[in-house]
Design a protein around this motif. Structure first.
Motif, PDB file in Angstrom:
ATOM      1  N   LYS A   1      43.645  34.736  30.550  1.00 49.48           N
ATOM      2  CA  LYS A   1      42.349  34.458  31.187  1.00 49.48           C
ATOM      3  C   LYS A   1      42.313  33.024  31.734  1.00 49.48           C
ATOM      4  O   LYS A   1      41.882  32.787  32.862  1.00 49.48           O
ATOM      5  CB  LYS A   1      41.218  34.673  30.184  1.00 49.48           C
ATOM      6  CG  LYS A   1      39.848  34.502  30.785  1.00 49.48           C
ATOM      7  CD  LYS A   1      38.759  34.831  29.804  1.00 49.48           C
ATOM      8  CE  LYS A   1      37.408  34.658  30.485  1.00 49.48           C
ATOM      9  NZ  LYS A   1      36.312  35.051  29.665  1.00 49.48           N
TER      10      LYS A   1
ATOM     11  N   LEU B   1      44.514  32.773  34.866  1.00 44.43           N
ATOM     12  CA  LEU B   1      43.870  33.361  36.037  1.00 44.43           C
ATOM     13  C   LEU B   1      42.764  32.451  36.571  1.00 44.43           C
ATOM     14  O   LEU B   1      42.645  32.238  37.776  1.00 44.43           O
ATOM     15  CB  LEU B   1      43.312  34.744  35.695  1.00 44.43           C
ATOM     16  CG  LEU B   1      44.350  35.836  35.405  1.00 44.43           C
ATOM     17  CD1 LEU B   1      43.664  37.101  34.895  1.00 44.43           C
ATOM     18  CD2 LEU B   1      45.217  36.120  36.612  1.00 44.43           C
ATOM     19  N   GLU B   2      41.957  31.898  35.673  1.00 42.98           N
ATOM     20  CA  GLU B   2      40.866  31.003  36.083  1.00 42.98           C
ATOM     21  C   GLU B   2      41.406  29.749  36.745  1.00 42.98           C
ATOM     22  O   GLU B   2      40.892  29.310  37.776  1.00 42.98           O
ATOM     23  CB  GLU B   2      39.998  30.637  34.878  1.00 42.98           C
ATOM     24  CG  GLU B   2      39.140  31.783  34.390  1.00 42.98           C
ATOM     25  CD  GLU B   2      38.473  31.502  33.049  1.00 42.98           C
ATOM     26  OE1 GLU B   2      38.784  30.475  32.403  1.00 42.98           O
ATOM     27  OE2 GLU B   2      37.647  32.340  32.626  1.00 42.98           O
TER      28      GLU B   2
ATOM     29  N   PHE C   1      41.789  33.020  40.412  1.00 40.06           N
ATOM     30  CA  PHE C   1      41.652  34.473  40.460  1.00 40.06           C
ATOM     31  C   PHE C   1      40.182  34.852  40.420  1.00 40.06           C
ATOM     32  O   PHE C   1      39.432  34.391  39.581  1.00 40.06           O
ATOM     33  CB  PHE C   1      42.386  35.118  39.283  1.00 40.06           C
ATOM     34  CG  PHE C   1      42.260  36.613  39.238  1.00 40.06           C
ATOM     35  CD1 PHE C   1      43.011  37.400  40.091  1.00 40.06           C
ATOM     36  CD2 PHE C   1      41.388  37.232  38.365  1.00 40.06           C
ATOM     37  CE1 PHE C   1      42.903  38.787  40.071  1.00 40.06           C
ATOM     38  CE2 PHE C   1      41.260  38.612  38.324  1.00 40.06           C
ATOM     39  CZ  PHE C   1      42.024  39.392  39.183  1.00 40.06           C
ATOM     40  N   ASN C   2      39.759  35.689  41.364  1.00 41.30           N
ATOM     41  CA  ASN C   2      38.391  36.174  41.425  1.00 41.30           C
ATOM     42  C   ASN C   2      38.421  37.651  41.062  1.00 41.30           C
ATOM     43  O   ASN C   2      38.933  38.470  41.837  1.00 41.30           O
ATOM     44  CB  ASN C   2      37.822  35.967  42.826  1.00 41.30           C
ATOM     45  CG  ASN C   2      36.386  36.428  42.947  1.00 41.30           C
ATOM     46  OD1 ASN C   2      35.936  37.334  42.263  1.00 41.30           O
ATOM     47  ND2 ASN C   2      35.653  35.788  43.843  1.00 41.30           N
ATOM     48  N   ASN C   3      37.873  38.023  39.902  1.00 43.95           N
ATOM     49  CA  ASN C   3      37.985  39.413  39.459  1.00 43.95           C
ATOM     50  C   ASN C   3      37.063  40.366  40.223  1.00 43.95           C
ATOM     51  O   ASN C   3      37.020  41.535  39.937  1.00 43.95           O
ATOM     52  CB  ASN C   3      37.807  39.550  37.945  1.00 43.95           C
ATOM     53  CG  ASN C   3      36.386  39.368  37.481  1.00 43.95           C
ATOM     54  OD1 ASN C   3      35.500  39.037  38.251  1.00 43.95           O
ATOM     55  ND2 ASN C   3      36.173  39.581  36.201  1.00 43.95           N
ATOM     56  N   LYS C   4      36.360  39.866  41.217  1.00 41.81           N
ATOM     57  CA  LYS C   4      35.556  40.739  42.066  1.00 41.81           C
ATOM     58  C   LYS C   4      36.279  41.065  43.382  1.00 41.81           C
ATOM     59  O   LYS C   4      36.004  42.085  44.001  1.00 41.81           O
ATOM     60  CB  LYS C   4      34.209  40.099  42.364  1.00 41.81           C
ATOM     61  CG  LYS C   4      33.348  39.922  41.119  1.00 41.81           C
ATOM     62  CD  LYS C   4      31.932  39.580  41.492  1.00 41.81           C
ATOM     63  CE  LYS C   4      31.051  39.269  40.320  1.00 41.81           C
ATOM     64  NZ  LYS C   4      31.184  39.987  39.116  1.00 41.81           N
TER      65      LYS C   4
ATOM     66  N   GLN D   1      46.570  48.857  33.327  1.00 47.49           N
ATOM     67  CA  GLN D   1      45.122  48.664  33.266  1.00 47.49           C
ATOM     68  C   GLN D   1      44.551  49.319  32.014  1.00 47.49           C
ATOM     69  O   GLN D   1      43.716  48.749  31.330  1.00 47.49           O
ATOM     70  CB  GLN D   1      44.478  49.238  34.530  1.00 47.49           C
ATOM     71  CG  GLN D   1      42.979  49.105  34.584  1.00 47.49           C
ATOM     72  CD  GLN D   1      42.278  50.385  34.176  1.00 47.49           C
ATOM     73  OE1 GLN D   1      42.721  51.483  34.481  1.00 47.49           O
ATOM     74  NE2 GLN D   1      41.182  50.243  33.472  1.00 47.49           N
TER      75      GLN D   1
ATOM     76  N   ILE E   1      40.385  42.137  33.949  1.00 43.00           N
ATOM     77  CA  ILE E   1      40.613  42.547  35.331  1.00 43.00           C
ATOM     78  C   ILE E   1      39.987  43.933  35.483  1.00 43.00           C
ATOM     79  O   ILE E   1      40.421  44.879  34.831  1.00 43.00           O
ATOM     80  CB  ILE E   1      42.119  42.607  35.645  1.00 43.00           C
ATOM     81  CG1 ILE E   1      42.764  41.243  35.395  1.00 43.00           C
ATOM     82  CG2 ILE E   1      42.346  43.063  37.085  1.00 43.00           C
ATOM     83  CD1 ILE E   1      44.270  41.286  35.297  1.00 43.00           C
TER      84      ILE E   1
ATOM     85  N   ASN F   1      40.445  46.684  40.710  1.00 45.05           N
ATOM     86  CA  ASN F   1      41.263  45.630  41.309  1.00 45.05           C
ATOM     87  C   ASN F   1      42.761  45.835  41.082  1.00 45.05           C
ATOM     88  O   ASN F   1      43.564  45.035  41.516  1.00 45.05           O
ATOM     89  CB  ASN F   1      40.846  44.266  40.774  1.00 45.05           C
ATOM     90  CG  ASN F   1      39.491  43.864  41.313  1.00 45.05           C
ATOM     91  OD1 ASN F   1      38.651  44.712  41.553  1.00 45.05           O
ATOM     92  ND2 ASN F   1      39.270  42.590  41.491  1.00 45.05           N
TER      93      ASN F   1
END
Length: 121
Positions: free
Chosen positions: A29, A32-33, A37-40, A52, A69, A73
């Motif tokens: 996490k 990704l931040e 990374f934009n989880n949208k 997944q 995630i 996505n």
């Protein structure tokens, strides 16, 4: 039927030195931040929905309220490669001296190289 895993693949799949799930989760996490990374809106390529599903199941088991995630996505590597190149494996460029077949880390790296190659065309 029994499955035998040997050599380098067995070493990668062993639990020696494995991180506890929550440590793994927070490390991923944070990564990704820190990398925007934009989880949208951003996609994650994987070898299929199994990635997944196991991630979501582990999050649920450990009480993580929001998926790291979202399922929408995830994109499947081989489908992307086939659409971009006409071949589900993309271009095959394996250095037999350094690439270890059926080794999870090497398979992931090869997928990444193939996607980078396909998207750069």
């Amino acid at each position: 039927f029994p499955v035998t895993i040997g050599g380098a693949a067995k070493t990668v799949l062993s639990s020696d030195g494995a991180l506890p799930f929550y440590t793994y989760f927070t490390t991923l996490k944070t990564y990704l931040e820190q990398n925007g990374f934009n989880n949208k809106t951003d996609y994650v390529f994987s070898r299929g929905l199994i990635d997944q599903r196991w991630l979501d199941t582990l999050c649920e088991d450990f009480g993580v309220s929001e998926p790291l995630i979202p399922y929408w996505n995830f994109r499947e590597t081989r489908t992307a490669l086939e659409l971009l190149t006409g071949n589900p494996n993309g271009r095959v460029f394996i250095d037999e001296k350094t690439f270890i077949k059926h080794n999870a880390l090497h398979d992931c790296a090869m997928d990444a190289l193939r996607l980078i190659d396909a998207f750069s065309k």
